[in-house]
Design an enzyme around this catalytic site. Structure first.
Site, PDB file in Angstrom:
ATOM      1  N   ASP A   7      -0.141 -36.469 -21.012  1.00 34.50           N
ATOM      2  CA  ASP A   7       0.960 -36.339 -21.972  1.00 34.50           C
ATOM      3  C   ASP A   7       1.494 -34.914 -21.843  1.00 34.50           C
ATOM      4  OD1 ASP A   7      -0.818 -34.722 -23.339  1.00 34.50           O
ATOM      5  OD2 ASP A   7      -0.798 -35.878 -25.199  1.00 34.50           O
ATOM      6  N   CYS A  64      -4.867 -34.894 -21.755  1.00 35.98           N
ATOM      7  CA  CYS A  64      -4.029 -34.677 -22.942  1.00 35.98           C
ATOM      8  C   CYS A  64      -4.457 -33.325 -23.504  1.00 35.98           C
ATOM      9  CB  CYS A  64      -4.143 -35.827 -23.944  1.00 35.98           C
ATOM     10  SG  CYS A  64      -5.779 -36.113 -24.629  1.00 35.98           S
ATOM     11  N   THR A  66      -6.622 -32.319 -25.855  1.00 36.90           N
ATOM     12  CA  THR A  66      -8.082 -32.154 -25.926  1.00 36.90           C
ATOM     13  C   THR A  66      -8.836 -33.051 -24.945  1.00 36.90           C
ATOM     14  OG1 THR A  66      -8.197 -33.895 -27.579  1.00 36.90           O
ATOM     15  CG2 THR A  66      -8.008 -31.614 -28.402  1.00 36.90           C
ATOM     16  N   HIS A  97     -24.523 -40.472 -12.815  1.00 36.04           N
ATOM     17  CA  HIS A  97     -25.192 -41.384 -13.747  1.00 36.04           C
ATOM     18  C   HIS A  97     -24.265 -42.449 -14.327  1.00 36.04           C
ATOM     19  CE1 HIS A  97     -28.910 -38.669 -14.796  1.00 36.04           C
ATOM     20  NE2 HIS A  97     -28.707 -38.790 -13.489  1.00 36.04           N
ATOM     21  N   HIS A 132     -29.420 -46.468 -13.309  1.00 38.81           N
ATOM     22  CA  HIS A 132     -28.106 -46.177 -13.896  1.00 38.81           C
ATOM     23  C   HIS A 132     -27.180 -47.385 -13.766  1.00 38.81           C
ATOM     24  CE1 HIS A 132     -29.532 -42.161 -14.387  1.00 38.81           C
ATOM     25  NE2 HIS A 132     -29.772 -42.051 -13.086  1.00 38.81           N
TER      26      HIS A 132
HETATM   27  C1  RB5 Z   1      -0.672 -34.208 -28.709  1.00 42.26           C
HETATM   28  O1  RB5 Z   1      -0.201 -33.234 -29.584  1.00 42.26           O
HETATM   29  C2  RB5 Z   1      -2.187 -34.293 -28.808  1.00 42.26           C
HETATM   30  O2  RB5 Z   1      -2.550 -34.956 -29.969  1.00 42.26           O
HETATM   31  C3  RB5 Z   1      -2.740 -34.998 -27.580  1.00 42.26           C
HETATM   32  O3  RB5 Z   1      -2.390 -34.277 -26.450  1.00 42.26           O
HETATM   33  C4  RB5 Z   1      -4.245 -35.166 -27.512  1.00 42.26           C
HETATM   34  O4  RB5 Z   1      -4.893 -33.951 -27.688  1.00 42.26           O
HETATM   35  C5  RB5 Z   1      -4.825 -36.254 -28.315  1.00 42.26           C
HETATM   36  O5  RB5 Z   1      -6.029 -36.496 -28.308  1.00 42.26           O
END
Ligand code: RB5
Length: 147
Positions: A7, A64, A66, A97, A132
């Site tokens: 994203d 994304c 996080t 694994h 595994h």
């Molecule tokens: C977008 O702002 C953010 O929520 C997305 O990139 C991600 O971190 C979601 O888990």
């Protein structure tokens, strides 16, 4: 071939990883996004995960902000083992694994060098099979039960 998607929160890391994979001589399919405009990560998670599931790519990388949202979304697709990793040991274990067929990274968590190191560790590792595989078979049974 590896398919990579992000994203807006993972776009700059995706660009860096495309270059890294290219330097390693790996064919890359870019599933987007390719602008800073805000988009919904499940759309890109779906695209990459479905391509891997259907055999259009050997494996996938998702990014994304996080990595959390992408990993939740990708793991909804049966047959996908998406692993969110933050250090080299986790990246290696994800293959050895868990035989992760999608690696997930956080674009707001990692710098470019660290991200390349994680992708490299995952690519260079080999699934160990044996006990595994039995555990992965149990995960497949869970998919069968609930999907
Ligand atoms: C977008 O702002 C953010 O929520 C997305 O990139 C991600 O971190 C979601 O888990």
């Amino acid at each position: 071939m590896i398919i990579i998607g992000s994203d807006h929160g993972g776009l700059s890391l995706k660009t860096a990883l495309c270059e890294y994979l290219g330097r390693r001589g790996i064919e890359v399919a870019d599933a987007g996004t390719n602008s800073d405009a805000s988009v919904d990560y499940p759309d890109y998670g779906q695209k990459v995960a479905e391509t891997v599931r259907e055999g259009g790519a050997e494996s996938g990388i998702l990014i994304c902000g996080t990595g959390i949202g992408m990993s939740i979304a990708a793991n909804k697709i049966p047959g996908i083992r998406a692993a969110l990793v933050t250090d080299v040991f986790m990246a290696r274990m994800a293959k050895e694994h868990n035989n992760a067929n999608v690696l997930v990274l956080g674009g707001r968590v990692l710098d470019e060098q660290k991200a390349c190191d994680l992708v490299g560790a995952w690519l260079d590792a080999t699934f160990e099979g044996g006990r595994h595989q039995s555990r992965l078979d149990k995960i497949t049974a869970l998919e069968m039960k609930y999907c």
